[in-house]
Design a protein around this motif. Sequence first.
Motif, PDB file in Angstrom:
ATOM      1  N   TRP A  69      -3.945   2.335  -1.488  1.00 55.77           N
ATOM      2  CA  TRP A  69      -3.104   2.287  -0.360  1.00 55.77           C
ATOM      3  C   TRP A  69      -3.616   3.102   0.947  1.00 55.77           C
ATOM      4  O   TRP A  69      -4.423   4.044   0.640  1.00 55.77           O
ATOM      5  CB  TRP A  69      -1.709   2.688  -0.428  1.00 55.77           C
ATOM      6  N   ALA A  70      -3.792   2.390   1.873  1.00 58.74           N
ATOM      7  CA  ALA A  70      -4.202   3.068   3.164  1.00 58.74           C
ATOM      8  C   ALA A  70      -3.237   4.184   3.673  1.00 58.74           C
ATOM      9  O   ALA A  70      -3.938   5.552   3.868  1.00 58.74           O
ATOM     10  CB  ALA A  70      -4.224   2.068   4.364  1.00 58.74           C
ATOM     11  N   GLY A  71      -2.070   4.136   3.471  1.00 57.05           N
ATOM     12  CA  GLY A  71      -1.108   4.943   3.928  1.00 57.05           C
ATOM     13  C   GLY A  71      -1.001   6.097   2.619  1.00 57.05           C
ATOM     14  O   GLY A  71      -0.835   5.483   1.488  1.00 57.05           O
ATOM     15  N   LEU A  93      -8.199  -5.784   3.661  1.00 54.96           N
ATOM     16  CA  LEU A  93      -7.119  -5.323   4.256  1.00 54.96           C
ATOM     17  C   LEU A  93      -7.096  -5.278   5.709  1.00 54.96           C
ATOM     18  O   LEU A  93      -6.078  -5.702   6.452  1.00 54.96           O
ATOM     19  CB  LEU A  93      -6.671  -3.838   3.647  1.00 54.96           C
ATOM     20  N   ARG A 224       4.592   2.377   9.947  1.00 61.08           N
ATOM     21  CA  ARG A 224       5.274   2.783   8.804  1.00 61.08           C
ATOM     22  C   ARG A 224       6.909   3.003   9.695  1.00 61.08           C
ATOM     23  O   ARG A 224       6.788   3.444  10.755  1.00 61.08           O
ATOM     24  CB  ARG A 224       5.254   4.248   8.420  1.00 61.08           C
ATOM     25  N   HIS A 272       7.084  -5.876   4.341  1.00 63.34           N
ATOM     26  CA  HIS A 272       5.858  -5.073   4.068  1.00 63.34           C
ATOM     27  C   HIS A 272       4.673  -5.734   3.396  1.00 63.34           C
ATOM     28  O   HIS A 272       4.282  -5.589   2.546  1.00 63.34           O
ATOM     29  CB  HIS A 272       6.085  -3.739   3.025  1.00 63.34           C
ATOM     30  N   ALA A 275      -0.360  -6.300   5.818  1.00 59.76           N
ATOM     31  CA  ALA A 275      -1.788  -6.466   5.245  1.00 59.76           C
ATOM     32  C   ALA A 275      -1.956  -5.686   3.864  1.00 59.76           C
ATOM     33  O   ALA A 275      -1.529  -4.524   3.496  1.00 59.76           O
ATOM     34  CB  ALA A 275      -2.786  -5.581   6.293  1.00 59.76           C
ATOM     35  N   THR A 277      -3.943  -4.676   0.472  1.00 60.39           N
ATOM     36  CA  THR A 277      -5.359  -4.366  -0.247  1.00 60.39           C
ATOM     37  C   THR A 277      -5.773  -5.575  -1.162  1.00 60.39           C
ATOM     38  O   THR A 277      -4.976  -6.023  -1.991  1.00 60.39           O
ATOM     39  CB  THR A 277      -5.262  -3.038  -1.011  1.00 60.39           C
TER      40      THR A 277
HETATM   41  C1  OXD Z   1      -0.884   0.698   2.693  1.00 60.29           C
HETATM   42  C2  OXD Z   1       0.223  -0.246   2.864  1.00 60.29           C
HETATM   43  O1  OXD Z   1      -0.743   1.733   3.254  1.00 60.29           O
HETATM   44  O2  OXD Z   1       0.163  -1.336   2.146  1.00 60.29           O
HETATM   45  O3  OXD Z   1      -1.946   0.192   2.132  1.00 60.29           O
HETATM   46  O4  OXD Z   1       1.116  -0.204   3.569  1.00 60.29           O
END
Ligand code: OXD
Length: 309
Positions: A69-71, A93, A224, A272, A275, A277
């Motif tokens: 995940w990016a976050g 992503l 978020r 959610h 985008a 991954t």
């Molecule tokens: C992420 C997300 O953080 O999908 O990758 O929100």
Amino acid sequence: MINVLFAAGTENWTDYQSPLIQAFQAADLDVDLSLSHAPQQTDYIIYAPSSDLQDFAPYQNCKAVLSLWAGVEKIVSNQSLTMPLCRMVDPGLTQGMVEWVTGHCLRYHLNIDASLATPNGIWQPKVPPLAQERHITILGLGQLGQACAIALSQLGFQVTGWSRSPKTLANVTCTHGQDGLQQALSTAEILILLLPNTPATDNTLNAKTLAQLPQSARIINPGRGSLIEDAALLDALNSDHIAHATLDVFRQEPLPATDPYWAHPKVTVTPHIAADTRASTASQVIAENIRRGQAQQPLLHLVDRSSGY
Ligand code: OXD
Ligand code: NDP
């Protein structure tokens, strides 16, 4: 042999197993990829927020935790995680986010809802302005914010971006810090939130900052849920100061069925999905980081624990 533990949830295993194996082979890495490795023998951990793994203490020889995940707000303050943590920066992503953000911006810009709602037989020409007459602001000029800023400015929009540190980006007005925030909000006919969830970004949009937006501004939040003070946004929507909001992320996910956002006429909820991954491209990012770790080269996309992103 490099032991890589796939601790990113069994639901992701089917999608990732084969692309990861291919990426390891392409990178000439001799990897044993498994859903279970003895902690002491584990060299790298692939992680996602759905993971059952929460105690990293037994993984004393692990060289890095690689998030899909990016976050990273769900793992960044885990006290048992003492090894390096890398977040996901994935071209797939990023492209997905650019497409999602651009699509929702164009919906607002072209007032597509009005066309969809026009009753049959009523001929009411209302030409939308050109992109060059539309101001869009992006809060967050990181991997995703910058990619969206570039795409939107290439379409001709007047783009302003805001970040923590100063930035220079061709055809984008870049601002930073508290004064910069006010400047960025004051022109935002469409506001996009692409900040991470950290203590410093909590409630970035609150009653005070919402009031700094132009009348009838539209908000798009793929960042978020924590970035928005929900009661303040609902007030701003109900008082017509904000014309509409498109929300992809929420403080509680799944968004409870009783949440007022679901039924609000000026809110679009998406679950959610802005985008995701992508396994094929993300596997190459993971393989490159493991190659780097083995070669004792600096890892890519390291999370700064002190700032939380
Ligand atoms: C992420 C997300 O953080 O999908 O990758 O929100
Ligand atoms: P980055 O870490 O690359 O960028 C974060 C940006 O936010 C940076 O420009 C950073 O500033 C800025 N920022 C952070 N804290 C502050 C602050 N206190 N004040 C001002 N600016 C701040 O992240 P990404 O672009 O890769 O991703 C952004 C977020 O998008 C993720 O954290 C995640 O929450 C969300 N996301 C959502 C998805 C979805 O499907 N809905 C999918 C993927 C990500 P600086 O450049 O100065 O460091």
